[in-house]
Design a protein around this motif. Structure first.
Motif, PDB file in Angstrom:
ATOM      1  N   THR A  34       0.775  -1.154  -0.166  1.00 59.68           N
ATOM      2  CA  THR A  34       0.206   0.001  -0.021  1.00 59.68           C
ATOM      3  C   THR A  34       0.787   1.272   0.091  1.00 59.68           C
ATOM      4  N   GLN A  35       1.888   1.059   0.701  1.00 64.51           N
ATOM      5  CA  GLN A  35       2.930   2.457   0.927  1.00 64.51           C
ATOM      6  C   GLN A  35       3.486   2.580  -0.456  1.00 64.51           C
ATOM      7  N   HIS A  36       3.814   1.561  -1.071  1.00 64.12           N
ATOM      8  CA  HIS A  36       4.396   1.740  -2.624  1.00 64.12           C
ATOM      9  C   HIS A  36       3.657   2.088  -3.504  1.00 64.12           C
ATOM     10  N   ARG A  37       2.206   1.794  -3.415  1.00 63.30           N
ATOM     11  CA  ARG A  37       1.241   2.048  -4.381  1.00 63.30           C
ATOM     12  C   ARG A  37       1.019   3.645  -4.314  1.00 63.30           C
ATOM     13  N   ILE A  38       0.919   4.079  -2.917  1.00 64.31           N
ATOM     14  CA  ILE A  38       0.866   5.552  -2.575  1.00 64.31           C
ATOM     15  C   ILE A  38       1.972   6.280  -3.117  1.00 64.31           C
ATOM     16  N   MET A  39       2.975   5.962  -2.904  1.00 68.51           N
ATOM     17  CA  MET A  39       4.391   6.774  -3.501  1.00 68.51           C
ATOM     18  C   MET A  39       4.259   6.700  -4.887  1.00 68.51           C
ATOM     19  N   THR A  73       2.434  23.264  -9.210  1.00 72.89           N
ATOM     20  CA  THR A  73       3.104  22.117  -9.285  1.00 72.89           C
ATOM     21  C   THR A  73       2.690  21.121  -8.369  1.00 72.89           C
ATOM     22  N   LEU A  74       2.667  21.502  -7.164  1.00 72.94           N
ATOM     23  CA  LEU A  74       2.241  20.376  -6.076  1.00 72.94           C
ATOM     24  C   LEU A  74       0.982  20.137  -5.811  1.00 72.94           C
ATOM     25  N   ALA A  75      -0.076  20.820  -6.569  1.00 68.72           N
ATOM     26  CA  ALA A  75      -1.371  20.644  -6.534  1.00 68.72           C
ATOM     27  C   ALA A  75      -1.800  18.894  -6.928  1.00 68.72           C
ATOM     28  N   GLY A  76      -1.174  18.282  -7.707  1.00 73.02           N
ATOM     29  CA  GLY A  76      -1.226  17.039  -7.782  1.00 73.02           C
ATOM     30  C   GLY A  76      -1.256  16.097  -6.705  1.00 73.02           C
ATOM     31  N   GLY A  77      -0.285  16.563  -5.580  1.00 66.46           N
ATOM     32  CA  GLY A  77       0.169  15.664  -4.495  1.00 66.46           C
ATOM     33  C   GLY A  77      -0.934  15.975  -3.354  1.00 66.46           C
ATOM     34  N   VAL A  78      -1.708  17.228  -3.622  1.00 64.49           N
ATOM     35  CA  VAL A  78      -2.927  17.558  -2.640  1.00 64.49           C
ATOM     36  C   VAL A  78      -3.939  16.779  -3.353  1.00 64.49           C
ATOM     37  N   ALA A  79      -4.265  16.888  -4.526  1.00 66.58           N
ATOM     38  CA  ALA A  79      -5.416  16.216  -5.349  1.00 66.58           C
ATOM     39  C   ALA A  79      -5.652  14.884  -5.196  1.00 66.58           C
ATOM     40  N   VAL A  80      -4.411  14.032  -5.120  1.00 66.86           N
ATOM     41  CA  VAL A  80      -4.469  12.399  -4.920  1.00 66.86           C
ATOM     42  C   VAL A  80      -4.336  12.194  -3.510  1.00 66.86           C
ATOM     43  N   GLY A  81      -4.095  12.846  -2.593  1.00 62.65           N
ATOM     44  CA  GLY A  81      -3.820  12.736  -1.202  1.00 62.65           C
ATOM     45  C   GLY A  81      -4.986  11.716  -0.493  1.00 62.65           C
ATOM     46  N   SER A  82      -6.302  12.124  -0.929  1.00 68.42           N
ATOM     47  CA  SER A  82      -7.325  11.374  -0.229  1.00 68.42           C
ATOM     48  C   SER A  82      -7.643   9.967  -0.835  1.00 68.42           C
ATOM     49  N   SER A  83      -7.190   9.688  -2.226  1.00 71.10           N
ATOM     50  CA  SER A  83      -7.646   8.685  -3.006  1.00 71.10           C
ATOM     51  C   SER A  83      -6.028   7.885  -3.480  1.00 71.10           C
ATOM     52  N   CYS A  84      -5.170   8.363  -2.859  1.00 71.65           N
ATOM     53  CA  CYS A  84      -3.640   7.800  -3.244  1.00 71.65           C
ATOM     54  C   CYS A  84      -3.712   6.396  -3.135  1.00 71.65           C
ATOM     55  N   ASP A  85      -4.343   5.911  -2.002  1.00 70.63           N
ATOM     56  CA  ASP A  85      -4.316   4.260  -1.940  1.00 70.63           C
ATOM     57  C   ASP A  85      -5.298   3.543  -2.642  1.00 70.63           C
ATOM     58  N   MET A  86      -6.292   4.206  -3.092  1.00 70.65           N
ATOM     59  CA  MET A  86      -7.486   3.509  -3.750  1.00 70.65           C
ATOM     60  C   MET A  86      -7.116   3.516  -5.360  1.00 70.65           C
ATOM     61  N   VAL A  87      -6.543   4.259  -5.999  1.00 72.36           N
ATOM     62  CA  VAL A  87      -6.313   4.433  -7.445  1.00 72.36           C
ATOM     63  C   VAL A  87      -5.449   3.185  -7.950  1.00 72.36           C
ATOM     64  N   CYS A  88      -5.881   2.700  -8.769  1.00 71.07           N
ATOM     65  CA  CYS A  88      -5.358   1.283  -9.143  1.00 71.07           C
ATOM     66  C   CYS A  88      -4.569   1.362 -10.380  1.00 71.07           C
ATOM     67  N   GLU A  89      -4.976   2.255 -11.190  1.00 70.25           N
ATOM     68  CA  GLU A  89      -4.381   2.485 -12.747  1.00 70.25           C
ATOM     69  C   GLU A  89      -3.441   3.913 -12.889  1.00 70.25           C
ATOM     70  N   PRO A  90      -2.607   3.736 -13.450  1.00 70.48           N
ATOM     71  CA  PRO A  90      -1.368   4.834 -13.360  1.00 70.48           C
ATOM     72  C   PRO A  90      -2.044   5.960 -14.013  1.00 70.48           C
ATOM     73  N   TRP A  91      -3.075   5.855 -15.084  1.00 72.69           N
ATOM     74  CA  TRP A  91      -3.462   6.993 -15.902  1.00 72.69           C
ATOM     75  C   TRP A  91      -4.532   7.792 -14.787  1.00 72.69           C
ATOM     76  N   ALA A  92      -5.238   6.976 -14.059  1.00 76.38           N
ATOM     77  CA  ALA A  92      -5.926   7.960 -13.094  1.00 76.38           C
ATOM     78  C   ALA A  92      -5.363   8.681 -12.238  1.00 76.38           C
ATOM     79  N   ALA A  93      -4.153   8.261 -11.741  1.00 75.57           N
ATOM     80  CA  ALA A  93      -3.380   9.349 -10.972  1.00 75.57           C
ATOM     81  C   ALA A  93      -3.047  10.486 -11.582  1.00 75.57           C
ATOM     82  N   ILE A  94      -2.640  10.185 -12.773  1.00 72.77           N
ATOM     83  CA  ILE A  94      -2.097  11.224 -13.759  1.00 72.77           C
ATOM     84  C   ILE A  94      -3.303  12.277 -13.992  1.00 72.77           C
TER      85      ILE A  94
END
Length: 146
Positions: A34-39, A73-94
């Motif tokens: 989970t930590q790896h996926r979040i990173m 630049t850092l808004a992506g880290g904020v935007a994905v923060g609450s769902s970073c452990d749930m996102v399964c596909e790389p395109w969704a995180a991007i």
């Protein structure tokens, strides 16, 4: 108020520092895969926000405005923060990072100045509304439906 070259270079160093450590902010309490996926998802989201911040700056002003790019630049880290452990596909995180970067760039360039000149006379001297507020609300809405 315009920034100068020295203040922009200090801001670049600060953004690079945060760019490196933001994934650990999001994944500090997770364990194992989970930590790896979040990173990975946080890094991909920040890459997306960098790309969309540069594109938005180019579209709005015809050039790269360093203030907008550094703030968004850092808004992506904020935007994905609450769902970073749930996102399964790389395109969704991007995509989440890109949406956060666009929201932040437009907020910094258009909405922030409008709020300060409107009847509300709100002063956001550090761009907190654009960097944390709008991408954070977007992240909350996205994580409810994902």
């Amino acid at each position: 108020m315009q920034s100068n070259y020295q203040s922009e270079m200090v801001a670049v160093v600060g953004s690079i520092f945060l760019w490196m450590f933001w994934p650990s902010f999001n994944g500090a309490l997770a364990e194992g895969t989970t930590q790896h996926r979040i990173m990975v998802n946080t890094t991909l989201a920040i890459v997306g926000s960098v790309l969309s911040a540069c594109m938005t700056s180019r579209i709005l002003f015809g050039k790269l405005d360093m203030e907008i790019v550094l703030n968004a630049t850092l808004a992506g880290g904020v935007a994905v923060g609450s769902s970073c452990d749930m996102v399964c596909e790389p395109w969704a995180a991007i995509a989440i990072g890109m949406a956060g970067g666009i929201l932040s760039a437009v907020g910094f360039a258009k909405i922030g100045p409008w709020l300060s000149t409107s009847k509300l006379a709100l002063q956001d001297t550090c761009g907190v509304h654009s960097l944390h507020g709008m991408p954070g609300v977007f992240a909350a809405c996205f994580s409810m439906y994902y």
